[in-house]
Scaffold this motif. Structure first.
Motif, PDB file in Angstrom:
ATOM      1  N   VAL A 195     -27.700  36.860  28.060  1.00  0.00           N
ATOM      2  CA  VAL A 195     -28.512  35.840  27.404  1.00  0.00           C
ATOM      3  C   VAL A 195     -29.055  34.870  28.447  1.00  0.00           C
ATOM      4  O   VAL A 195     -30.254  34.551  28.462  1.00  0.00           O
ATOM      5  CB  VAL A 195     -27.697  35.089  26.324  1.00  0.00           C
ATOM      6  CG1 VAL A 195     -28.406  33.817  25.868  1.00  0.00           C
ATOM      7  CG2 VAL A 195     -27.414  36.008  25.138  1.00  0.00           C
ATOM      8  N   ILE A 196     -28.177  34.403  29.323  1.00  0.00           N
ATOM      9  CA  ILE A 196     -28.608  33.451  30.352  1.00  0.00           C
ATOM     10  C   ILE A 196     -29.666  34.087  31.250  1.00  0.00           C
ATOM     11  O   ILE A 196     -30.684  33.460  31.565  1.00  0.00           O
ATOM     12  CB  ILE A 196     -27.407  32.946  31.175  1.00  0.00           C
ATOM     13  CG1 ILE A 196     -26.436  32.162  30.273  1.00  0.00           C
ATOM     14  CG2 ILE A 196     -27.874  32.071  32.336  1.00  0.00           C
ATOM     15  CD1 ILE A 196     -25.083  31.857  30.927  1.00  0.00           C
ATOM     16  N   VAL A 197     -29.439  35.316  31.654  1.00  0.00           N
ATOM     17  CA  VAL A 197     -30.394  36.013  32.523  1.00  0.00           C
ATOM     18  C   VAL A 197     -31.752  36.145  31.831  1.00  0.00           C
ATOM     19  O   VAL A 197     -32.793  35.874  32.435  1.00  0.00           O
ATOM     20  CB  VAL A 197     -29.847  37.403  32.933  1.00  0.00           C
ATOM     21  CG1 VAL A 197     -30.938  38.262  33.561  1.00  0.00           C
ATOM     22  CG2 VAL A 197     -28.671  37.256  33.878  1.00  0.00           C
ATOM     23  N   ARG A 198     -31.746  36.540  30.570  1.00  0.00           N
ATOM     24  CA  ARG A 198     -33.022  36.722  29.850  1.00  0.00           C
ATOM     25  C   ARG A 198     -33.769  35.400  29.704  1.00  0.00           C
ATOM     26  O   ARG A 198     -34.986  35.353  29.867  1.00  0.00           O
ATOM     27  CB  ARG A 198     -32.781  37.383  28.497  1.00  0.00           C
ATOM     28  CG  ARG A 198     -32.454  38.879  28.618  1.00  0.00           C
ATOM     29  CD  ARG A 198     -32.416  39.582  27.285  1.00  0.00           C
ATOM     30  NE  ARG A 198     -31.436  39.046  26.349  1.00  0.00           N
ATOM     31  CZ  ARG A 198     -30.144  39.345  26.339  1.00  0.00           C
ATOM     32  NH1 ARG A 198     -29.651  40.167  27.250  1.00  0.00           N
ATOM     33  NH2 ARG A 198     -29.341  38.832  25.427  1.00  0.00           N
ATOM     34  N   VAL A 199     -33.051  34.340  29.389  1.00  0.00           N
ATOM     35  CA  VAL A 199     -33.710  33.029  29.279  1.00  0.00           C
ATOM     36  C   VAL A 199     -34.287  32.630  30.634  1.00  0.00           C
ATOM     37  O   VAL A 199     -35.423  32.167  30.721  1.00  0.00           O
ATOM     38  CB  VAL A 199     -32.734  31.955  28.732  1.00  0.00           C
ATOM     39  CG1 VAL A 199     -33.328  30.559  28.878  1.00  0.00           C
ATOM     40  CG2 VAL A 199     -32.386  32.241  27.279  1.00  0.00           C
ATOM     41  N   LEU A 200     -33.507  32.815  31.678  1.00  0.00           N
ATOM     42  CA  LEU A 200     -33.965  32.462  33.013  1.00  0.00           C
ATOM     43  C   LEU A 200     -35.215  33.247  33.397  1.00  0.00           C
ATOM     44  O   LEU A 200     -36.184  32.689  33.920  1.00  0.00           O
ATOM     45  CB  LEU A 200     -32.850  32.698  34.036  1.00  0.00           C
ATOM     46  CG  LEU A 200     -33.164  32.357  35.481  1.00  0.00           C
ATOM     47  CD1 LEU A 200     -33.512  30.880  35.623  1.00  0.00           C
ATOM     48  CD2 LEU A 200     -31.974  32.713  36.364  1.00  0.00           C
ATOM     49  N   GLU A 201     -35.226  34.550  33.126  1.00  0.00           N
ATOM     50  CA  GLU A 201     -36.385  35.374  33.457  1.00  0.00           C
ATOM     51  C   GLU A 201     -37.632  34.924  32.697  1.00  0.00           C
ATOM     52  O   GLU A 201     -38.727  34.909  33.247  1.00  0.00           O
ATOM     53  CB  GLU A 201     -36.096  36.848  33.139  1.00  0.00           C
ATOM     54  CG  GLU A 201     -35.126  37.498  34.095  1.00  0.00           C
ATOM     55  CD  GLU A 201     -34.676  38.886  33.645  1.00  0.00           C
ATOM     56  OE1 GLU A 201     -35.020  39.322  32.520  1.00  0.00           O
ATOM     57  OE2 GLU A 201     -33.947  39.527  34.418  1.00  0.00           O
ATOM     58  N   ALA A 221     -25.589  28.361  23.047  1.00  0.00           N
ATOM     59  CA  ALA A 221     -24.576  29.305  22.568  1.00  0.00           C
ATOM     60  C   ALA A 221     -23.818  29.923  23.748  1.00  0.00           C
ATOM     61  O   ALA A 221     -22.586  30.065  23.698  1.00  0.00           O
ATOM     62  CB  ALA A 221     -25.232  30.398  21.730  1.00  0.00           C
ATOM     63  N   ALA A 222     -24.537  30.283  24.794  1.00  0.00           N
ATOM     64  CA  ALA A 222     -23.877  30.853  25.981  1.00  0.00           C
ATOM     65  C   ALA A 222     -22.954  29.826  26.631  1.00  0.00           C
ATOM     66  O   ALA A 222     -21.822  30.147  27.000  1.00  0.00           O
ATOM     67  CB  ALA A 222     -24.920  31.349  26.977  1.00  0.00           C
ATOM     68  N   LEU A 223     -23.437  28.593  26.761  1.00  0.00           N
ATOM     69  CA  LEU A 223     -22.592  27.536  27.328  1.00  0.00           C
ATOM     70  C   LEU A 223     -21.340  27.335  26.487  1.00  0.00           C
ATOM     71  O   LEU A 223     -20.237  27.202  27.024  1.00  0.00           O
ATOM     72  CB  LEU A 223     -23.368  26.220  27.408  1.00  0.00           C
ATOM     73  CG  LEU A 223     -24.262  26.035  28.619  1.00  0.00           C
ATOM     74  CD1 LEU A 223     -25.176  24.825  28.427  1.00  0.00           C
ATOM     75  CD2 LEU A 223     -23.432  25.872  29.869  1.00  0.00           C
TER      76      LEU A 223
END
Length: 188
Positions: A33-39, A56-58
């Motif tokens: 999730v974090i990677v996709r948001v960052l991308e 949610a990830a945090l």
């Protein structure tokens, strides 16, 4: 980018080894999730969906992931060490996994601080924060990949063979209690 925090687990506490594997899938999910948001949002402000996904990830990494670490370090590893069937190499692996947990916690802490800064802002991430986040996230993903592989290919199968049904039941009870679930059989 739908995120289900309270999705039904793949296993229940009557199968604690399977619950640990289920937790690994959640770790991988929320890292993704974090990677996709960052991308998608690296050079622009977050929209509400991205904010919700990062929050949610945090939340997962602050609340649930430490419980998973405790499940291993307080419930699984000591039981494995208490049975005479494990080898000195397995003991070495358990110590390495404990050190891995520390490394993951440090990396996750740095990532969390940047994500919190991003969530608090109405802007895109500054270039230096973006570079740090990318580097730390790549390192954490690689770290977890090796860590999870070692646990799932070596430690968990050894535990399943070495631990008695009673030890596994006690472990599941501790895991359930750690999440404040009492007699509830499911959790995350």
């Amino acid at each position: 980018m739908t995120v289900q925090i309270n999705a039904k687990p793949l296993a229940d506490f009557d199968r604690p080894i399977d619950m640990l594997v289920d937790c690994h899938r959640r770790i991988e999910h929320f890292l993704g999730v974090i990677v996709r948001v960052l991308e998608r949002y690296a050079s622009q402000p977050l929209d509400s969906e991205a904010r919700q996904a990062l929050a949610a990830a945090l939340q997962y990494f602050k609340i649930s992931a430490p419980k998973h670490t405790a499940d291993e370090e307080q419930s699984l590893f000591p039981r494995m060490q208490s049975v005479g069937a494990i080898t000195p190499k397995t003991n070495e692996l358990l110590e390495q996994l404990r050190q891995d947990h520390q490394t993951a916690d440090e990396l996750q802490g740095r990532i969390d601080r940047i994500l919190e800064q991003w969530l608090a802002s109405d802007d895109s991430l500054p270039a230096d924060s973006l570079a740090t986040l990318r580097a730390d996230l790549a390192e954490l993903k690689n770290h977890y990949a090796a860590h999870i592989h070692m646990e799932e290919e070596q430690i968990f199968p050894s535990a399943a063979k070495a631990l008695s049904e009673n030890q596994l039941r006690e472990m599941g009870t501790e895991m359930r209690s750690r999440r404040g679930l009492g007699n509830d059989r499911h959790g995350k």
